[in-house]
Design a protein around this motif. Sequence first.
Motif, PDB file in Angstrom:
ATOM      1  N   ASN A  87      52.193  47.188  28.977  1.00 32.90           N
ATOM      2  CA  ASN A  87      53.035  46.020  29.235  1.00 32.90           C
ATOM      3  C   ASN A  87      54.382  46.419  29.819  1.00 32.90           C
ATOM      4  O   ASN A  87      54.918  45.722  30.684  1.00 32.90           O
TER       5      ASN A  87
ATOM      6  N   ALA B  93      53.833  47.132  33.424  1.00 36.22           N
ATOM      7  CA  ALA B  93      53.673  45.870  34.167  1.00 36.22           C
ATOM      8  C   ALA B  93      55.028  45.204  34.369  1.00 36.22           C
ATOM      9  O   ALA B  93      55.315  44.675  35.455  1.00 36.22           O
ATOM     10  N   GLU B  94      55.857  45.214  33.330  1.00 36.50           N
ATOM     11  CA  GLU B  94      57.193  44.608  33.463  1.00 36.50           C
ATOM     12  C   GLU B  94      58.043  45.360  34.472  1.00 36.50           C
ATOM     13  O   GLU B  94      58.792  44.763  35.248  1.00 36.50           O
TER      14      GLU B  94
ATOM     15  N   ARG C  71      57.273  44.172  37.795  1.00 37.06           N
ATOM     16  CA  ARG C  71      57.891  42.867  38.091  1.00 37.06           C
ATOM     17  C   ARG C  71      59.369  43.055  38.436  1.00 37.06           C
ATOM     18  O   ARG C  71      59.895  42.408  39.347  1.00 37.06           O
TER      19      ARG C  71
ATOM     20  N   MET D 181      61.491  42.388  41.992  1.00 43.15           N
ATOM     21  CA  MET D 181      62.779  41.685  42.080  1.00 43.15           C
ATOM     22  C   MET D 181      63.818  42.527  42.817  1.00 43.15           C
ATOM     23  O   MET D 181      64.700  41.992  43.481  1.00 43.15           O
TER      24      MET D 181
ATOM     25  N   GLU E 129      48.574  55.064  41.053  1.00 48.46           N
ATOM     26  CA  GLU E 129      49.793  54.284  41.300  1.00 48.46           C
ATOM     27  C   GLU E 129      51.035  55.157  41.187  1.00 48.46           C
ATOM     28  O   GLU E 129      51.978  55.032  41.968  1.00 48.46           O
TER      29      GLU E 129
ATOM     30  N   ASN F 283      48.161  42.451  36.893  1.00 49.33           N
ATOM     31  CA  ASN F 283      49.526  42.076  36.526  1.00 49.33           C
ATOM     32  C   ASN F 283      49.807  40.711  37.156  1.00 49.33           C
ATOM     33  O   ASN F 283      49.932  40.600  38.370  1.00 49.33           O
ATOM     34  N   VAL F 284      49.886  39.667  36.332  1.00 52.81           N
ATOM     35  CA  VAL F 284      50.126  38.299  36.825  1.00 52.81           C
ATOM     36  C   VAL F 284      51.526  37.894  36.404  1.00 52.81           C
ATOM     37  O   VAL F 284      51.866  38.004  35.211  1.00 52.81           O
ATOM     38  N   PHE F 285      52.363  37.447  37.338  1.00 53.00           N
ATOM     39  CA  PHE F 285      53.755  37.143  36.972  1.00 53.00           C
ATOM     40  C   PHE F 285      54.397  36.168  37.956  1.00 53.00           C
ATOM     41  O   PHE F 285      53.858  35.914  39.032  1.00 53.00           O
TER      42      PHE F 285
ATOM     43  N   ILE G  69      60.762  38.273  34.954  1.00 55.81           N
ATOM     44  CA  ILE G  69      59.953  39.261  34.248  1.00 55.81           C
ATOM     45  C   ILE G  69      58.807  38.578  33.508  1.00 55.81           C
ATOM     46  O   ILE G  69      58.016  39.219  32.824  1.00 55.81           O
TER      47      ILE G  69
ATOM     48  N   GLY H 121      55.398  37.206  32.687  1.00 58.73           N
ATOM     49  CA  GLY H 121      54.050  37.494  33.155  1.00 58.73           C
ATOM     50  C   GLY H 121      53.241  38.174  32.075  1.00 58.73           C
ATOM     51  O   GLY H 121      53.697  38.334  30.931  1.00 58.73           O
ATOM     52  N   CYS H 122      52.024  38.573  32.401  1.00 58.77           N
ATOM     53  CA  CYS H 122      51.193  39.316  31.450  1.00 58.77           C
ATOM     54  C   CYS H 122      50.080  40.042  32.188  1.00 58.77           C
ATOM     55  O   CYS H 122      49.943  39.907  33.412  1.00 58.77           O
ATOM     56  N   LEU H 123      49.318  40.807  31.419  1.00 61.88           N
ATOM     57  CA  LEU H 123      48.167  41.525  31.984  1.00 61.88           C
ATOM     58  C   LEU H 123      46.892  40.755  31.639  1.00 61.88           C
ATOM     59  O   LEU H 123      46.753  40.243  30.521  1.00 61.88           O
TER      60      LEU H 123
ATOM     61  N   PHE I  88      46.845  44.204  41.581  1.00 63.51           N
ATOM     62  CA  PHE I  88      45.915  45.152  40.960  1.00 63.51           C
ATOM     63  C   PHE I  88      45.643  46.247  41.981  1.00 63.51           C
ATOM     64  O   PHE I  88      45.406  45.957  43.160  1.00 63.51           O
ATOM     65  N   ILE I  89      45.689  47.482  41.547  1.00 63.67           N
ATOM     66  CA  ILE I  89      45.564  48.587  42.495  1.00 63.67           C
ATOM     67  C   ILE I  89      44.228  48.522  43.249  1.00 63.67           C
ATOM     68  O   ILE I  89      43.179  48.245  42.670  1.00 63.67           O
TER      69      ILE I  89
END
Lengths: 176, 671
Positions: free
Chosen positions: A51, A54-55, A58, A62, A96, B27-29, B34, B36-38, B61-62
């Motif tokens: 998580n 993932a943050e 994001r 930005m 990645e 990763n959806v956001f 900031i 979002g979630c997986l 997503f890669i």
Amino acid sequence: MTSQTFKHQVLVFALFVMASVSINAQQPCMQELIGQSLSKLQQPTPESFLNCIAEMKRIDAMFPDSIQPKHQIALQSLNFSVMNPHAPQTDNLLTEAEQTIMTMTQMKNADQSEICTLRGFLYMVRIVQNPAQNGQRYYIDVMQSFEKALKINPDNQLAKDLQHKFFEGMKQATGK
Amino acid sequence: MAVCSLSAQTTISGIVTDGHEPLVGTNVFIVGSIDGCLADSLGRFSFTTSKTGEVMLKATFIGYEDFSLTADVSQLTNLSIRMNEKAMTLNEVVVTASTFSFGKSENFKTMDALDVVMAGNSCGDIVAALQTLPGTQMVGESGKLYVRGGESDECQTFINGMHVLVPYSAETENTAVRGRFSPFLFKGINFSLGGYSGEYGQALSSVLPMETTDAATSDKFGVSASLVDWNVGGTKAFKNSSLSFNAALTSMGLYNSLFKERNDYFRPYRKLSGEAQYKKEFSTSSVLKSYIGYDLTSVGQRIDGRNLSLKEHNIYANVTYKTAIGHGYTLFTGIANSSVFSDIDNAKTVGDHYHNFRNEVHLKAEVRKSYSNVLKLSAGVEDYIRNSTLNYDIYHYQLDYNILSAHIDAQWRVIPRLFLNLSARTELMKSKWLVMPRATLSYIPNKHLQFSLVAGRYSQIAEDDYLAQSRNTLGQSTADHAILSMQYKTQTTLLRIEPYWKKYHDLPLLENGIYQSHGHGTSKGIDIFVEDHSFIKNLSTTLSYSFNDSKRLYLDYTEVQTPDYVSRHNLRLTAKYAVGKLIFGLAESYATGRHFPVGKTPHYNSVDVNLTYLLSPKVIVYSSLNNIFGRTNIFRYDGKGSPVMPSRDRFFYIGIFVSLKNNKAYDISNF
């Protein structure tokens, strides 16, 4: 290199790195967001790492011109991977991380010492994934990356500590 | 469900798939936040956001194209997102058709120099190691690379893009030579079996471009010793540069006194070598590399009642500089010089003397630019300036000529998954122009599969001896290549199948006592390569099979025939197994017989074993035994119809490599 002791050492070290994020006064919002995200790693479970990564992505979306979110994406992806070398997400995270390091390399304000450190860490994780095959293959690359990082910036604590951990891990692996 | 942000009022939810399967971990956001979630194991996602009004939702997503949706936040519920696989860019694609790459240039390496050396019966010889690959011929009395029905000199070697005139050590006739260069000099070795781009010329069949390692980051000093060679080398690392030296003595004297052989030497084979390298990184995009190497080879052999004495001095040096020159352009410049002096006493009869001097200066400049993810261009010019002198009793010649060339190369992603490499090379020699188009069309549906169609024209000037006997009538020979390449690769298995066809034009042919460009030939066949790491943990195996059907009319042939260096079938099997600090290697080499006027030779067969022991992180012991069953192989028949056999049936090698100052393990290169 795959021993629980080694992984534990790396985890403790990863938390240290996480806590020592430098503050850039010009981008307080970004720093705040990065700090908030990293604070979730105080419970360092695989989920919290995923998580956090993932943050960071994001935050990177930005602030696409900033190098720090990219640094955190690569670093936390490698931290997750060294702890979970055979997790289903690991190969994608390493890919990645490699791409992110390449992107950082092409940025004008990139700290070459940090980039060498991350590259060394990347090779190190590859060894942890498969010591028998990758040990001899990437050993030199790991060492040269950390040496180069310290040549550019002798005060690079991350490089020093990772190099030290790597030596310890190899000593355990070779029994020397 | 994955852990999601909980600090907002509106819930965003849905499912994400690739059209068939859920994409776990997408990763959806909301862009610019900031929030979002997986996606979970079923592809479901759900998170809350404090944003209101119109927002942009993004899913990443890669390996897949980013998905974006702009809508009012209240409408972003129960979404069904389908992600499309991302088309590979030029930077992500490595077209492998007809090429075997070792080491690491940009991406993760699959094999390194140590793997190459431990393959089969190479005894540290890069050329012998490459002979485990498909497309190469077993020509035991030569030791050189013969590729897809081509002569050995049709394969040319390049270091950092610069040509090497004589990449082999010297030996007497019917004795296998070795490559001059240690594999540990290089971080990348690309062996192209044909169909290469316009950058490389003067090679009818194949090229072997090798890239030296980067500037060292730490000091090194080490020694190695075996029954046949002794080596000392070191490197001094500076802040952005490094200076290395290496000295080696190879002598068969001790070995010949321990193990009997067929040949009769009055002076055993000896080679004294010295090498130095200086590398400097002015910045990450500006790199200077220089190399100089000198070999003195000496051997004396009793042959047919005379004492043949051979001495050769071989000097090679190159300097290359690569730098970014702004606006995305990269400039490469290089200069290389090869000088070879050969002297043979009693070469063919008692009292005669043979002297040959060959020199080549190679100049090269190239500009490269990536215009986008779908187009890369490069263009360059180069000049080969050659001269040679030969004196043998009353026979004498002196040659001076140069070959000026230019090339342009475009790599283009035509549509997603379809890549085209178009290049053209033109060469000017003695006011005669040659234009050679080359193209590779590759279809790469995914990261596991590649299909390529390669076609092109290649050229090479004949050897100096033929040029000298041509009364200036001999021009460049050309060869047309057509190759179909199919590759399947997973993490543990590689399968490659490559049928090929070559047609030779204007080969040197002896007519009325002079060589003229009237020769021709064809070569067709299929190469199969399988590499596997999945049978047993720590075991890697390879299978290389080559079928070749080659026919020529050239040199002193009076009719179209199969060249005597060609075996129709070649098979190599290798296995490498690591257990603890031991690495075992086993290799089987088989080749069908070769055709000579007196008949066909028996098939060639050799089973070889090797063992590497990591005694400590700084000490490595390597040993090998070639042809363990001691089969007496017959390589060829000489002009009198007598069989030519190896100087000994078995060859035992043991060497120890010690790093004295190096802080690294497994690094037997101190250079």
